[in-house]
Design a protein around this motif. Structure first.
Motif, PDB file in Angstrom:
ATOM      1  N   LEU A 135       0.767  -1.118   0.067  1.00 53.85           N
ATOM      2  CA  LEU A 135      -0.035   0.041  -0.031  1.00 53.85           C
ATOM      3  C   LEU A 135       0.750   1.442   0.026  1.00 53.85           C
ATOM      4  CD1 LEU A 135      -2.893  -0.700   2.502  1.00 53.85           C
ATOM      5  CD2 LEU A 135      -3.055  -0.930  -0.046  1.00 53.85           C
ATOM      6  N   LYS A 136       2.051   1.219   0.481  1.00 54.38           N
ATOM      7  CA  LYS A 136       3.033   2.352   0.460  1.00 54.38           C
ATOM      8  C   LYS A 136       3.161   3.149  -0.852  1.00 54.38           C
ATOM      9  CE  LYS A 136       5.653   1.183   4.765  1.00 54.38           C
ATOM     10  NZ  LYS A 136       6.654   1.143   5.350  1.00 54.38           N
ATOM     11  N   PRO A 137       3.430   2.389  -2.181  1.00 57.19           N
ATOM     12  CA  PRO A 137       3.637   3.230  -3.149  1.00 57.19           C
ATOM     13  C   PRO A 137       2.233   3.646  -3.704  1.00 57.19           C
ATOM     14  CG  PRO A 137       4.020   0.998  -3.503  1.00 57.19           C
ATOM     15  CD  PRO A 137       3.736   0.952  -2.260  1.00 57.19           C
ATOM     16  N   CYS A 138       1.131   2.858  -3.194  1.00 55.10           N
ATOM     17  CA  CYS A 138      -0.147   3.355  -3.858  1.00 55.10           C
ATOM     18  C   CYS A 138      -0.458   4.569  -2.922  1.00 55.10           C
ATOM     19  CB  CYS A 138      -1.160   2.336  -3.446  1.00 55.10           C
ATOM     20  SG  CYS A 138      -1.004   0.758  -4.537  1.00 55.10           S
TER      21      CYS A 138
ATOM     22  N   ALA B 258      -0.337   0.493 -14.176  1.00 54.14           N
ATOM     23  CA  ALA B 258       0.634   0.881 -15.083  1.00 54.14           C
ATOM     24  C   ALA B 258       1.879   0.742 -14.367  1.00 54.14           C
ATOM     25  CB  ALA B 258       0.249   2.009 -15.944  1.00 54.14           C
ATOM     26  N   GLU B 259       1.947   1.437 -13.391  1.00 50.88           N
ATOM     27  CA  GLU B 259       3.253   1.755 -12.538  1.00 50.88           C
ATOM     28  C   GLU B 259       3.718   0.295 -11.872  1.00 50.88           C
ATOM     29  OE1 GLU B 259       4.952   4.099 -12.426  1.00 50.88           O
ATOM     30  OE2 GLU B 259       3.886   5.815 -13.082  1.00 50.88           O
ATOM     31  N   GLY B 260       2.830  -0.854 -12.092  1.00 50.52           N
ATOM     32  CA  GLY B 260       3.106  -2.182 -11.463  1.00 50.52           C
ATOM     33  C   GLY B 260       3.107  -2.133  -9.847  1.00 50.52           C
ATOM     34  N   PHE B 261       2.221  -1.440  -9.189  1.00 54.83           N
ATOM     35  CA  PHE B 261       2.119  -1.230  -7.627  1.00 54.83           C
ATOM     36  C   PHE B 261       1.123  -2.633  -7.423  1.00 54.83           C
ATOM     37  CE2 PHE B 261       2.502   3.637  -8.004  1.00 54.83           C
ATOM     38  CZ  PHE B 261       3.917   3.252  -7.881  1.00 54.83           C
ATOM     39  N   VAL B 262       0.324  -2.935  -8.341  1.00 56.82           N
ATOM     40  CA  VAL B 262      -0.871  -3.842  -7.907  1.00 56.82           C
ATOM     41  C   VAL B 262      -0.396  -5.249  -8.102  1.00 56.82           C
ATOM     42  CG1 VAL B 262      -3.115  -4.682  -8.582  1.00 56.82           C
ATOM     43  CG2 VAL B 262      -2.557  -2.211  -8.812  1.00 56.82           C
TER      44      VAL B 262
ATOM     45  N   ASN C 216      -8.863  -9.960 -10.742  1.00 56.23           N
ATOM     46  CA  ASN C 216      -8.350  -9.260 -11.851  1.00 56.23           C
ATOM     47  C   ASN C 216      -7.596  -7.884 -11.250  1.00 56.23           C
ATOM     48  OD1 ASN C 216     -10.296  -7.140 -11.757  1.00 56.23           O
ATOM     49  ND2 ASN C 216     -11.626  -8.173 -12.700  1.00 56.23           N
ATOM     50  N   SER C 217      -6.944  -7.266 -12.095  1.00 57.15           N
ATOM     51  CA  SER C 217      -6.266  -6.239 -11.320  1.00 57.15           C
ATOM     52  C   SER C 217      -7.084  -5.109 -10.895  1.00 57.15           C
ATOM     53  CB  SER C 217      -5.326  -5.546 -12.472  1.00 57.15           C
ATOM     54  OG  SER C 217      -4.059  -6.551 -12.831  1.00 57.15           O
ATOM     55  N   ASN C 218      -8.322  -4.791 -11.597  1.00 59.59           N
ATOM     56  CA  ASN C 218      -9.059  -3.704 -11.030  1.00 59.59           C
ATOM     57  C   ASN C 218      -9.608  -4.108  -9.457  1.00 59.59           C
ATOM     58  OD1 ASN C 218      -8.758  -2.311 -13.312  1.00 59.59           O
ATOM     59  ND2 ASN C 218     -10.742  -2.724 -14.305  1.00 59.59           N
ATOM     60  N   ASP C 219     -10.018  -5.568  -9.391  1.00 56.14           N
ATOM     61  CA  ASP C 219     -10.704  -5.871  -8.094  1.00 56.14           C
ATOM     62  C   ASP C 219      -9.515  -5.570  -6.914  1.00 56.14           C
ATOM     63  OD1 ASP C 219     -13.081  -6.410  -9.350  1.00 56.14           O
ATOM     64  OD2 ASP C 219     -12.737  -8.547  -9.592  1.00 56.14           O
ATOM     65  N   VAL C 220      -8.288  -6.071  -7.376  1.00 55.98           N
ATOM     66  CA  VAL C 220      -7.349  -6.048  -6.344  1.00 55.98           C
ATOM     67  C   VAL C 220      -7.037  -4.440  -6.203  1.00 55.98           C
ATOM     68  CG1 VAL C 220      -4.865  -6.599  -5.934  1.00 55.98           C
ATOM     69  CG2 VAL C 220      -6.088  -8.324  -7.259  1.00 55.98           C
ATOM     70  N   SER C 221      -7.213  -3.617  -6.894  1.00 58.91           N
ATOM     71  CA  SER C 221      -6.730  -2.206  -6.790  1.00 58.91           C
ATOM     72  C   SER C 221      -7.816  -1.498  -6.101  1.00 58.91           C
ATOM     73  CB  SER C 221      -6.615  -1.371  -8.192  1.00 58.91           C
ATOM     74  OG  SER C 221      -5.712  -1.899  -9.123  1.00 58.91           O
ATOM     75  N   TYR C 222      -8.932  -2.028  -6.461  1.00 61.30           N
ATOM     76  CA  TYR C 222     -10.221  -1.502  -5.387  1.00 61.30           C
ATOM     77  C   TYR C 222     -10.074  -1.717  -4.030  1.00 61.30           C
ATOM     78  CZ  TYR C 222     -14.867   0.553  -4.701  1.00 61.30           C
ATOM     79  OH  TYR C 222     -15.873   1.133  -4.056  1.00 61.30           O
TER      80      TYR C 222
END
Length: 272
Positions: free
Chosen positions: A177-180, A204-208, A215-221
């Motif tokens: 969570l730190k870079p996010c 895009a930055e590779g934080f997830v 999927n990446s969207n669910d993880v990001s949310y």
């Protein structure tokens, strides 16, 4: 239950486990009813402490404050979590006056600019207390207060006690969570950020992290929800179904993002 200074001195000689067991024994018994109040509890602290409080069905209660909503839900399956709201503008102004003037009334010439400063704290008690300490140490004149109003976040960010508190909240973030969180510094202050845009940039930055069956969207949310539950990110607008549409961070936290990001060579933001 109370104790003398000599009893406190005696207890301070014990190690944590021994002291915890003594506490447990003193609270045991069907006739004993207790109210324990703990301030600013972190997840790992509660996991170590909870075994020292017996569940004796006597109507006893434990009340604690925490930065993390998750800690409250994990404390017990019977937990009642009360989420503190932000202060209103009037409450910010009352708190600011109390901290700056004690029982003395605010001079009339400072009322308007004082209320503006209070509004700019955006309901965050920590911001009010820190900026009140700045105002209390300077001359009570309109010109000085107008200077503070124009550069509120910079005045707050120079306060060492405030920085220590905010640094602590950042240090306790999980590594993913730190870079996010620091990435919020790339946006302008007081800007509501589209969740779709933010998530796309994180990916895009590779934080997830890549997780199976997600999927990446669910993880990001999920990342965003965690930051919101910790009080570091604020909700701007919601969609009709209740999902977060936009978000933003307090000016004070934005300043912290820039400072930490610069110190860790995470990013460099050049201001015009």
């Amino acid at each position: 239950m109370s104790m003398s200074s000599s009893e406190r001195d005696e207890l301070s000689k014990f190690d944590e486990d021994t002291l915890g067991n003594k506490l447990y024994q003193s609270l045991c018994g069907e006739e004993i009813k207790y109210l324990i109040i703990l301030d600013d509890i972190w997840v790992d602290v509660w996991s170590n402490l909870h075994r020292y409080f017996p569940e004796n069905q006597s109507g006893s209660r434990i009340l604690f404050t925490t930065w993390f909503q998750k800690t409250g839900f994990q404390a017990s399956n019977k937990s009642i979590v009360y989420k503190l709201r932000f202060l209103t503008d009037d409450e910010c102004w009352k708190l600011l006056q109390m901290k700056v003037f004690d029982d003395v009334s605010c001079p009339l010439e400072l009322v308007d600019i004082g209320m503006k400063i209070a509004r700019n704290c955006d309901g965050l008690p920590l911001a009010v207390v820190v900026i009140a300490a700045v105002l209390a140490d300077m001359k009570k004149n309109k010109t000085k207060w107008e200077e503070v109003a124009e550069s509120l976040s910079s005045h707050i960010s120079k306060d060492n006690s405030c920085i220590k508190i905010l640094d602590l909240s950042y240090n306790y973030l999980p590594m993913h969570l730190k870079p996010c969180f620091l990435y919020f510094g790339a946006f302008e202050e007081d800007t509501e950020i589209s969740i779709q845009k933010l998530i796309s940039l994180w990916v895009a930055e590779g934080f997830v992290q890549k997780l199976k069956q997600k999927n990446s969207n669910d993880v990001s949310y999920g990342y965003l929800t965690d930051l919101i539950s910790r009080g570091l990110v604020l909700i701007g607008k919601r969609r009709s179904g209740g999902a977060v549409k936009t978000c933003y961070i307090h000016d004070l936290l934005h300043e912290m993002c820039l400072t930490i990001a610069d110190n860790h060579n995470f990013m460099k933001v050049i201001k015009e």
